[in-house]
Design a protein around this motif. Structure first.
Motif, mmCIF file in Angstrom:
data_model
loop_
_atom_site.group_PDB
_atom_site.id
_atom_site.type_symbol
_atom_site.label_atom_id
_atom_site.label_comp_id
_atom_site.label_asym_id
_atom_site.label_seq_id
_atom_site.Cartn_x
_atom_site.Cartn_y
_atom_site.Cartn_z
ATOM 1 N N ASP A 286 26.696 41.046 31.974
ATOM 2 C CA ASP A 286 27.716 40.504 32.316
ATOM 3 C C ASP A 286 28.585 41.755 32.803
ATOM 4 O OD1 ASP A 286 26.650 37.987 32.270
ATOM 5 O OD2 ASP A 286 27.666 37.444 30.500
ATOM 6 N N ASP A 287 29.107 42.542 31.667
ATOM 7 C CA ASP A 287 29.853 43.442 31.817
ATOM 8 C C ASP A 287 29.860 44.532 32.966
ATOM 9 O OD1 ASP A 287 31.384 42.035 29.581
ATOM 10 O OD2 ASP A 287 30.942 43.662 28.166
ATOM 11 N N GLU A 288 28.322 44.825 33.056
ATOM 12 C CA GLU A 288 28.252 45.841 33.978
ATOM 13 C C GLU A 288 28.090 45.087 35.418
ATOM 14 O OE1 GLU A 288 24.157 48.231 35.525
ATOM 15 O OE2 GLU A 288 24.441 47.687 33.352
ATOM 16 N N ALA A 289 28.010 43.775 35.526
ATOM 17 C CA ALA A 289 28.103 43.136 36.796
ATOM 18 C C ALA A 289 29.539 42.803 37.520
ATOM 19 C CB ALA A 289 27.074 41.836 36.777
ATOM 20 N N ARG A 290 30.075 42.611 36.448
ATOM 21 C CA ARG A 290 31.510 41.809 36.749
ATOM 22 C C ARG A 290 32.498 43.086 37.747
ATOM 23 N NH1 ARG A 290 32.761 38.040 32.783
ATOM 24 N NH2 ARG A 290 32.001 38.609 30.804
ATOM 25 N N SER A 291 33.073 42.423 38.664
ATOM 26 C CA SER A 291 33.750 43.284 39.559
ATOM 27 C C SER A 291 34.983 43.848 39.267
ATOM 28 C CB SER A 291 34.201 42.366 41.058
ATOM 29 O OG SER A 291 34.956 42.999 41.936
ATOM 30 N N ALA A 292 35.100 45.082 38.911
ATOM 31 C CA ALA A 292 36.072 46.139 38.608
ATOM 32 C C ALA A 292 37.133 46.132 39.679
ATOM 33 C CB ALA A 292 35.747 47.471 38.211
ATOM 34 N N GLU A 293 36.603 46.018 41.040
ATOM 35 C CA GLU A 293 37.412 46.073 41.934
ATOM 36 C C GLU A 293 38.348 44.919 42.207
ATOM 37 O OE1 GLU A 293 37.698 46.250 47.025
ATOM 38 O OE2 GLU A 293 35.486 46.431 45.973
ATOM 39 N N LEU A 294 37.996 43.678 41.990
ATOM 40 C CA LEU A 294 38.804 42.441 41.929
ATOM 41 C C LEU A 294 39.757 42.520 40.750
ATOM 42 C CD1 LEU A 294 36.563 39.672 43.184
ATOM 43 C CD2 LEU A 294 38.196 40.951 44.411
ATOM 44 N N ALA A 295 39.110 42.858 39.588
ATOM 45 C CA ALA A 295 40.009 43.380 38.379
ATOM 46 C C ALA A 295 41.350 44.271 38.465
ATOM 47 C CB ALA A 295 39.221 43.713 37.073
ATOM 48 N N HIS A 296 40.910 45.005 39.373
ATOM 49 C CA HIS A 296 42.075 46.134 39.874
ATOM 50 C C HIS A 296 43.180 45.283 40.749
ATOM 51 C CE1 HIS A 296 43.992 49.753 40.701
ATOM 52 N NE2 HIS A 296 43.942 49.552 42.100
ATOM 53 N N ASP A 297 42.571 44.569 41.801
ATOM 54 C CA ASP A 297 43.409 43.809 42.594
ATOM 55 C C ASP A 297 44.446 42.935 41.503
ATOM 56 O OD1 ASP A 297 42.415 44.950 44.442
ATOM 57 O OD2 ASP A 297 41.125 43.475 45.235
ATOM 58 N N ARG B 52 37.536 40.316 26.472
ATOM 59 C CA ARG B 52 37.205 41.683 26.066
ATOM 60 C C ARG B 52 37.018 42.783 27.025
ATOM 61 N NH1 ARG B 52 34.275 38.619 22.332
ATOM 62 N NH2 ARG B 52 32.321 38.624 23.577
ATOM 63 N N TRP B 53 36.543 42.114 28.214
ATOM 64 C CA TRP B 53 36.265 42.980 29.395
ATOM 65 C C TRP B 53 37.303 43.282 30.122
ATOM 66 C CZ3 TRP B 53 36.532 42.258 34.884
ATOM 67 C CH2 TRP B 53 36.119 43.516 35.556
ATOM 68 N N LEU B 54 38.299 42.165 30.293
ATOM 69 C CA LEU B 54 39.312 41.954 31.536
ATOM 70 C C LEU B 54 40.715 42.555 30.735
ATOM 71 C CD1 LEU B 54 40.282 41.648 34.383
ATOM 72 C CD2 LEU B 54 40.829 39.206 33.378
ATOM 73 N N ALA B 55 40.948 42.242 29.309
ATOM 74 C CA ALA B 55 42.086 43.070 28.898
ATOM 75 C C ALA B 55 42.491 44.373 28.885
ATOM 76 C CB ALA B 55 42.382 42.363 27.453
ATOM 77 N N PRO B 56 41.562 45.203 28.793
ATOM 78 C CA PRO B 56 41.825 46.616 28.880
ATOM 79 C C PRO B 56 42.269 46.941 30.326
ATOM 80 C CG PRO B 56 39.665 46.237 27.531
ATOM 81 C CD PRO B 56 40.147 45.005 28.057
#
Length: 277
Positions: free
Chosen positions: A19-30, A56-60
């Motif tokens: 899950d953590d590897e797949a999630r979109s870091a780009e959308l999290a940055h947005d 756990r993944w998004l908060a940081p």
């Protein structure tokens, strides 16, 4: 959230690295940019929080200080929440409250004052009415939403072999199972992101999506085994006539996974929605 998931803490832990590897870091940055002017503490609601993997993944990746409201309809699963080591982008520990609540009981003003709403692996197991309720609450509060890892319906398994035809039948039956009517609830399944995206777009909101597939290989053998069992089991439940061929298919794929030769791509999508400026 509505208690419709059969997920266990063990399954959630097993799938967490994929899950953590797949999630979109780009959308999290947005999303982080959208929260740039949010008042402190930054208030976030996580729907169907489970054991807290999204937090756990998004908060940081988000500004702080942060206060999370973790909502789930399964009182047993939230017993396994562990956020002790979670910190915001500045390294400050987050604060968290837990709300055990069915989705139907979500107040229309639940997100008042929130900076964002999040969820992971949720949209495909809710109904259109429930999705409409969540979107309406986001729109009423003007609260951006990031929904991660919704099942998109496509699976690719390699190496290709003589079982490709039954594999396509399993995929089709699984997708029908995801859309099934369960106790009067017709779930969105692989149509989830399209439906929810349309609901936000109809409200005049901006919508972005990203493909976020699992890419499973030798290191993921335990997850592949569990995923295969669930994928095939759901398909056979939907179409019992597949049982014999599906059993042979499973046996061959499990053997390939044990040999380290199996590669699996399971499609998911992330969705970010935010109000017009």
């Amino acid at each position: 959230m509505t208690s419709i998931s059969t997920a266990t803490a063990g399954w959630l832990a097993l799938r967490a690295p994929a899950d953590d590897e797949a999630r979109s870091a780009e959308l999290a940055h947005d999303l982080a940019r959208l929260l740039g002017n949010a008042p402190a503490p930054v208030l976030l609601h996580d729907l169907g929080a489970g054991t807290g993997s999204m937090t756990r993944w998004l908060a940081p990746r988000l500004p702080g200080p942060q206060r999370w409201v973790l909502r789930d309809g399964d009182a047993d699963i939230v017993e396994h929440l562990d956020l002790r080591a979670v910190a915001d982008a500045m390294g400050h520990p987050i604060e968290a409250d837990i709300v055990v609540e069915h989705l139907a009981s979500l107040p229309s003003d639940a997100f008042h004052g929130a900076a964002a709403v999040t969820a992971s692996a949720l949209l495909d197991v809710i109904t259109e009415a429930e999705a409409t309720h969540v979107v309406a609450a986001c729109v009423a509060a003007g609260t951006p939403a990031l929904f991660s890892l919704s099942v998109a319906g496509s699976v690719r398994v390699r190496p290709s072999d003589r079982y490709d035809e039954i594999e396509h039948a399993i995929e089709s039956a699984f997708n029908d199972h995801q859309r099934r009517d369960a106790s009067g609830r017709r779930m969105l399944g692989p149509d989830a992101v399209a439906v929810v995206g349309s609901l936000f777009a109809d409200a005049g909101w901006n919508v972005r999506t990203a493909a976020t597939p699992w890419r499973l290989a030798r290191r993921d053998t335990a997850l592949i085994d569990e995923w295969l069992d669930g994928w095939i089991g759901a398909a056979v439940e939907q179409r019992p006539e597949l049982a014999r061929d599906a059993a042979a298919y499973r046996e061959r794929r499990i053997a390939q996974a044990a040999e380290g030769r199996l590669r699996v791509t399971v499609s998911h999508e992330d969705l970010l929605a935010w109000p017009p400026r």
